[in-house]
Write an enzyme that holds these catalytic residues in place. Structure first.
Site: not given
Lengths: 457, 951
Positions: B292, B438, B551, B610, B626, B684
């Protein structure tokens, strides 16, 4: 279900004569008079009349298919008898979703649409009536509030004038007091000077070699002895302790006696240096003398009294001036053409939304408090930000608590017409940007009333 | 959301402390370089040309389907077992493991769709230096050289690929912890214990004794070396404040591959880099380790959220692929003998004929597991796709609606907000299919729950959306709040389904909910339980139009090393180290299974993930994580999705508008225009950004965005057909030009334009203030038609296209037929029964062909042959529809309302012949200036056989 379709079909057939072409309003009928050919309304093309509403888009402007979904730019007219007629995009014809309340858009789909126009109309009329009543009542209240506003305005103006008068008075008083304090201070100074002048003779005498010698020479025999030194001389750092025999002897240069000449060259020097020994109580002398003087005491007290009085007046003057500037600031705000929003200043309105309590204090600030009691500023009064037509339907509060990613919180308050003054909603559509709906009679506009009447017709 | 900061403060502070350097860029210090990753540093320090490995030819065993052979490391005498298989479809599999590992080494399960079927191998010749085997029927051979060990795969006289040609094969055998500087005392005890064990084991296993002898003979030599190495983090490693206990010691594996004649390699996503992979000599290798990465940086080899260890190599003659099946942290080095040369230098070499052949060398390094590599030998790009698909499966066939537009934001605040946004789309006449929720929709980040105030009546909300024939996605992340009042947590804990820490307790880390446990998705029983949680009675408030988003499944652990899980965490018999890159794959697998099961296996699922691995294409869509509202992020979305498509994951998209930061209006519009032509089309935005629903930027920009989204919807039949095709073939939907023009070197490095299928070429505008773009139109004998103006352009040229804000340069290939639906409605479902318009683009030979695929759009009934699949072809002035699947059954109300023939000449009349022999005349309109013939309302049902004849 089939029953409804049949009913609808019958209804449809019945009206075919008057409106053969589906999806147009009566004002457009003239374009669709049955002839051999049809001219696209934008004049771009002529097509056979059979191609009108044949589910194929021939005209660029979509005018040949008012009743089907064939044209991307087309529109379909919902007659909506009993309710408001309106246009929908052609793409909503037969898409399986009921858009026209008369169900006319779903004539060839699986959607089970009911004619809800009458109900909607009923509800709309009730709503409009309610709105009308609200508006009437709102306007009446507004008138009242305008009147009150004018009074309040005048009152505030009077208050301002009054305060300004008070300030002027205080100014005079202040000058008076300053003068008097000055006088008292001068008197005190003078008295003190006189006293010191009288005292200084004594001090001068006291400070001469012979003066000190005489002071020490208790028996006045012309020489100082050990005992006499022990009686009158003390250590600078320990006044309480009596000097020892040896210490006294030391001061006398080892001899048991000392005449004035020797004194001048030895002990006098030690005493005037003043870092080891001194004459007992030497420094208390002046204070005692002054403190005991009644004139000086009176002058001192008078000066102090005047200082206190002056301070009070100064404070009062400051307070009044602050009030004046507050009031001026308040009065400098735009409260609408008739000062109708003036009454909101000084009020606060609360609303609880989920775990937060929002407080709007118009022309002042907006805050948000969570259940834990933490209060956050969502902005302080910024400005009116309505439309050019009506500047007074939106307020902005800005520069609230800073946000995580920079910038600060701000709130946009929309004012709507209502019979009560209350905060109706508070939301945060984007991070740190709040919107509120604030209802108040003073937001009621007669224009709205006219529009309302139109829509009722 | 109000003061989100207050509520999230503890988490955020922690997160920020871990991740944020205070600037708008990744904090590289949070992530390891090769030098900071002990095994990578060790392995990379090895120099080529010194391979200690020797093939023991006398140990060779050849059965019909496999060859086995032992390799020995002459330095430490540890033996490896090599297995070589010839797989059906021109694939060679090479497996190398320790002959007798101290304990089993991890072999990746569940990624291959089945045990790959083999083909016979045969021995061609053998001597003391090596063995030559025939690979199947073609003239392919594999040469096994003994000293040093090396494999060469040949076709005719060409070497296609060599393994260990640089001698970088390295296999760190599992070992007992030896005497080292800091462990003298404990290891003395240990060695006593070892000796005791030896006594027993030698009785049981004479082989082991032999090995031990060898070991002890060797020990003298190696002790010194090992002592030195032990300091390099073999048994313990610390990064920042995190230490990795490494109870199994060093276990890395590495192998090099040489690709003669290759100058272009692609794949190994996910990296924010160009399509064509760069050489890594002067920096770090490409890293594959699901992470991440907060505010990732572009154009570098850092690891991102997903990992697919598949590389494609291409030149004008051949395409090959390497699939390195290993789920541990992996680094890939690329070097090239032409990389340093200028174009002029290369030309000079060519002219003088003096040059060595260009060659690319690749080296894979993984932290644990075994070497299990599939060499896909092409020879065409499409062969490689089908070879890879035969191993890991194809893209799941998504529900049609999921190819529409998705509206997402962190977060839509409450039901009222959702309703208002939904209404906004209708008010501004912009279609959309999915609205997304979300993490804030949950009750305190407890997934499978709803915020009791803001989303108090989720079914009411979902019904409202369903009434508009639209759908919703809600997030379900794999970190589970540790809270004894939370059903999901209690169940997982009581069933023992959590991943364990090295000490045997439930592993806990910080994520959105605060302290969280991580279910062990590598367990089949855990996945089955998780899947059951999606049933309508378990997942309260869910309905059939609610789908799922996974996610943070790298997994993201805010307070873990590199924001992920400790490698010494335990999954049953295995360490997290062994399975790391598989975690996200399994999360999506279990979720997808849940969505299938809740409908009794009837409805197709839609799950966005993701994190991903090889094979993730079977479970749904991925997005590029992201990103940020920057022009470069818009540009990189193209190579990122192209790279994913090459390795099977076709359903890819980037956050339209950019996740972090706020886009300028121009950037937002350009992003919609680009996203409309990428497979997964979702806007998004980050919680902290201002709202950006399409109508918030003035009527002009609303119109531009509306137009882009509408274009997407008109092409939905084509998109759907492309997805059906990739589901069947494994070919990417969004593909680089070289895939279709493999012999045209001009296409090899292009990544600012792409193809959708083979017929649509898109060159989106990705430059700020652009006045024009230069698109390369490939194909010497091809023509391309601008889909908006129908203007015709020749192939094999760089075409300058002037652009305005409304321009989206898109071209249809001459020779293709594309079905579209021009009646764009509120959602794709509303367009289900709409008629088609066929765009027939003629090539210079005046022919064209295309396909049309139709089914119900949302169930698995297509597996039961309930669909229409037709071939449309235009030849000799006749357009014909024939059935490609005569055994399939499906009926539709859709008809053909229009046929637009580009590059046509004016006919005297047009006749329609239907299957029943009826003939009818068709009206038409001819635009001579553009040579466009439009047939008006031929009206045949799209499922029927018919022919239209132009006379």
């Amino acid at each position: 279900m089939r029953f409804y379709i049949i009913i609808a079909a019958i209804f449809w057939c019945g009206s075919v004569d008057s409106r053969k072409v589906r999806g147009i309003s009566s004002s457009y009928k003239r374009f669709y008079r049955e002839r051999k050919s049809f001219l696209c309304i934008d004049g771009s093309k002529i097509i056979p009349f059979e191609q009108v509403n044949d589910d194929y888009c021939d005209c660029e402007d979509g005018s040949d298919e008012p009743g089907t979904s064939a044209c991307p730019r087309g529109r379909f007219y919902c007659t909506n008898l009993g309710f408001r007629p309106h246009y929908i995009p052609s793409s909503r014809v037969n898409d399986g979703i009921c858009d026209c309340c008369d169900a006319s858009d779903e004539y060839n789909s699986h959607a089970h649409c009911q004619n809800t126009c009458w109900n909607l109309g009923q509800r709309e009329r009730a709503y409009v009536e309610g709105q009308m009543r609200t508006l009437d009542e709102g306007l009446r209240l507004k008138q009242q509030l305008i009147e009150e506003g004018v009074l309040l305005w005048r009152e505030k103006q009077a208050q301002l004038r009054e305060l300004q008068q008070v300030a002027e008075d205080l100014q005079i008083k202040l000058e008076e007091h300053r003068r008097r304090k000055h006088e008292a201070d001068q008197l005190k100074e003078q008295t003190l000077k006189e006293l010191q002048a009288g005292d200084s003779g004594l001090r001068h005498q006291n400070n001469t070699v012979t003066g000190i010698f005489q002071l020490l020479d208790s028996n006045k025999d012309g020489s100082i002895t050990v005992d006499e030194v022990k009686a009158k001389v003390v250590l600078v750092h320990d006044e309480e302790r009596v000097l020892s025999e040896n210490e006294a002897l030391g001061l006398l240069g080892g001899g048991h006696q000392m005449d004035v000449t020797k004194f001048q060259h030895t002990l006098w020097g030690v005493l005037t240096r003043g870092d080891s020994v001194k004459i007992k109580d030497a420094h208390g002398a002046q204070g005692t003398l002054v403190g005991e003087d009644p004139y000086l005491m009176a002058a001192d007290r008078a000066a102090e009294w005047m200082a206190t009085k002056l301070k009070k007046v100064e404070e009062a003057y400051e307070t009044v001036n602050m009030e004046i500037s507050d009031l001026q600031k308040k009065l400098a705000i735009d409260y609408g053409t008739d000062w109708e929003f003036l009454f909101l200043n000084g009020q606060c309105y609360k609303l609880k939304v989920y775990e937060y309590t929002y407080t709007l204090c118009p022309f002042n600030q907006v805050t948000q408090k969570n259940t834990a009691g933490t209060e956050v500023s969502l902005g302080v009064w910024g400005m009116w930000a309505g439309t050019p037509k009506n500047l007074y339907n939106q307020m902005i509060y800005e520069s609230g608590e800073p946000c995580w990613q920079g910038g600060s919180r701000s709130t946009t308050v929309t004012l709507t017409c209502g019979t009560e003054t209350a905060l109706r909603s508070a939301k945060e559509p984007s991070k740190c940007q709040y919107i509120m709906d604030f209802q108040t009679p003073v937001a009621c506009q007669p224009v709205l009333k006219q529009r309302g009447i139109h829509s009722e017709l | 959301m109000a003061t989100f900061s207050e509520r999230m403060a503890p988490v955020l502070i922690l997160w920020l402390a871990v991740c944020l350097s205070g600037t708008w860029a990744v904090d590289k210090g949070n992530f390891k370089t090769c030098d900071q990753s002990a095994f990578c540093k060790r392995q990379r320090a090895l120099k080529p040309g010194e391979s200690p490995y020797r093939a023991l030819l006398e140990t060779m065993e050849l059965t019909n389907t496999r060859l086995t052979l032992q390799l020995i490391n002459d330095n430490n005498k540890v033996r490896l077992l090599l297995e070589l298989y010839r797989l059906q479809g021109n694939i060679t599999r090479v497996k190398i493991n320790e002959l007798k590992p101290l304990k089993p080494r991890y072999e990746v399960p569940d990624v291959l769709v089945r045990e790959p079927p083999t083909e016979p191998l045969s021995l061609l010749s053998q001597d003391e230096n090596g063995v030559v085997l025939a690979l199947g029927a073609e003239s392919q051979r594999v040469i096994v050289s003994a000293r040093p060990f090396r494999l060469d795969i040949m076709e005719g006289r060409d070497v296609l690929m060599s393994l260990n040609s640089r001698g970088l094969l390295a296999f760190e055998h599992l070992r007992m912890r030896k005497d080292t500087f800091s462990y003298k005392v404990t290891s003395t005890v240990a060695s006593v214990w070892d000796n005791i064990k030896r006594v027993f084991s030698s009785q049981a296993d004479p082989e082991a004794e032999k090995k031990d002898e060898a070991d002890s003979a060797n020990q003298a030599e190696t002790t010194k070396e090992e002592e030195e190495k032990a300091e390099d983090g073999m048994w313990e490693e610390t990064f920042k404040s995190h230490s990795d206990s490494k109870p199994n010691g060093p276990s890395a594996v590495s192998l090099d591959f040489s690709l003669p004649g290759v100058e272009h390699v692609y794949g190994i996503p996910e990296h924010a880099d160009t399509l064509r992979l760069k050489t890594t000599d002067n920096g770090d290798p490409y890293r594959l380790y699901n992470l991440d990465v907060f505010q990732y940086e572009l154009y570098n080899p850092m690891a991102l959220y997903g990992a697919v260890p598949v590389m494609l190599a291409h030149n004008a003659k051949r395409t090959t692929g390497i699939f390195w099946l290993n789920a541990a942290e992996t680094w890939v080095d690329i070097s090239s003998n032409t990389a340093g040369k200028t174009v002029f230098g290369k030309m000079l070499d060519y002219v003088q004929g003096s040059s060595e052949t260009p060659q690319t060398d690749v080296r894979w390094i993984s932290e644990s597991g075994i070497i299990d590599v599939f060499i896909m030998l092409g020879p065409t790009p499409k062969d490689v796709f089908s070879q890879y698909a035969s191993l890991t499966g194809t893209q799941s066939f998504p529900p049609l609606a999921s190819l529409g537009y998705h509206q997402c934001r962190w977060n839509y605040n409450d039901q009222e907000d959702v309703q208002a946004v939904d209404a906004g789309f209708d008010e501004h006449d912009i279609p959309y299919d999915f609205i997304w929720l979300d993490i804030e929709h949950t009750d305190g980040k407890r997934y499978f729950t709803w915020d009791p105030h803001k989303f108090a009546t989720p079914k009411e909300m979902l019904q409202g959306i369903m009434d508009k024939k639209r759908k919703m996605v809600a997030i379900v992340d794999p970190h589970i709040k540790v809270d004894s009042n939370y059903k999901i947590h209690n169940e997982i804990r009581s069933r023992g389904f959590y991943i364990k820490n090295k000490d045997g307790g439930d592993y806990e880390g910080w994520c959105w909910p605060g302290s969280a446990g991580y279910p062990d998705f590598t367990r089949a029983d855990m996945r089955a339980w998780w899947a059951s949680m999606f049933s309508y009675d378990q997942y309260e408030g869910s309905m059939e139009n609610l789908y799922t988003w996974n996610d943070m499944n790298e997994p993201s652990v805010f307070n873990g090393p590199e924001v992920t899980m400790h490698k010494d965490a335990v999954h049953g018999a295995w360490e997290h180290r062994d399975v790391h890159n598989l975690y996200g794959f399994y999360v999506q697998m279990a979720t997808t299974e849940g969505l299938i099961q809740r409908s009794g296996g009837v409805e197709r699922p839609f799950v966005l993930t993701r994190a991903f691995f090889a094979g993730s294409q079977r479970y749904g869509a991925v997005w590029t994580g992201d990103n940020a509202a920057e022009w470069d992020h818009l540009k990189i979305s193209i190579p990122m999705c192209l790279s994913l498509g090459l390795v099977g994951i076709s359903f890819c998209g980037a956050d339209v508008g950019g996740f972090f930061k706020s886009p300028s209006t121009e950037l937002l519009v350009r992003w919609y225009q680009t996203g409309a032509y990428q497979p997964f089309f979702r806007a998004h935005a980050h919680l902290d950004t201002p709202r950006r629903e399409p109508w918030l930027f003035g009527p002009e920009n609303t119109a531009l965005i509306r137009e882009a989204v509408r274009q997407r919807y008109t092409f939905l039949p084509y998109w759907y057909q492309q997805f059906y095709h990739t589901y069947r073939s494994g070919e990417p939907v969004m593909r680089p030009l070289w895939v279709e023009y493999p012999q045209d070197p001009a296409t090899f490095a292009l990544d600012d334009e792409f193809l959708i299928g083979q017929d649509l070429l898109v060159h989106p505008v990705t430059e700020e203030g652009a006045r024009g773009v230069t698109a390369y139109l490939p194909g010497k004998d091809e023509v391309w038609y601008d889909v908006h103006t129908f203007q015709k352009h020749n192939g094999a040229q760089n075409l300058y296209i002037p652009v305005t804000m409304s321009s989206i340069p898109v071209f249809q290939r001459g020779g293709s037929i594309i079905p579209r639906k021009l009646r764009v409605r509120r959602s794709s479902t509303c367009m289900e029964h709409d008629p088609y318009t066929l765009y027939v683009a003629l090539n210079p030979k005046r022919t064209a062909e295309g396909e049309l695929y139709i089914d119900d759009g949302h169930t698995f009934n297509y597996e039961k042959k309930e669909f229409i699949h037709r071939k449309l072809s235009f030849i000799n002035n006749s357009l014909t529809s024939i059935n490609l699947a005569p055994d399939a059954q499906f009926t539709t109300r859709s008809w053909i309302e229009r046929v637009v023939i580009l590059g046509a000449s004016k006919p005297s009349k047009v006749t329609l012949k239907t299957a029943d022999g009826q003939e009818s005349l068709i009206e038409f309109d001819f635009d001579a200036s553009m040579s466009v013939l439009t047939l008006r309302k031929p009206s045949m049902n799209v499922g029927d056989d018919w022919t239209v004849v132009l006379q």
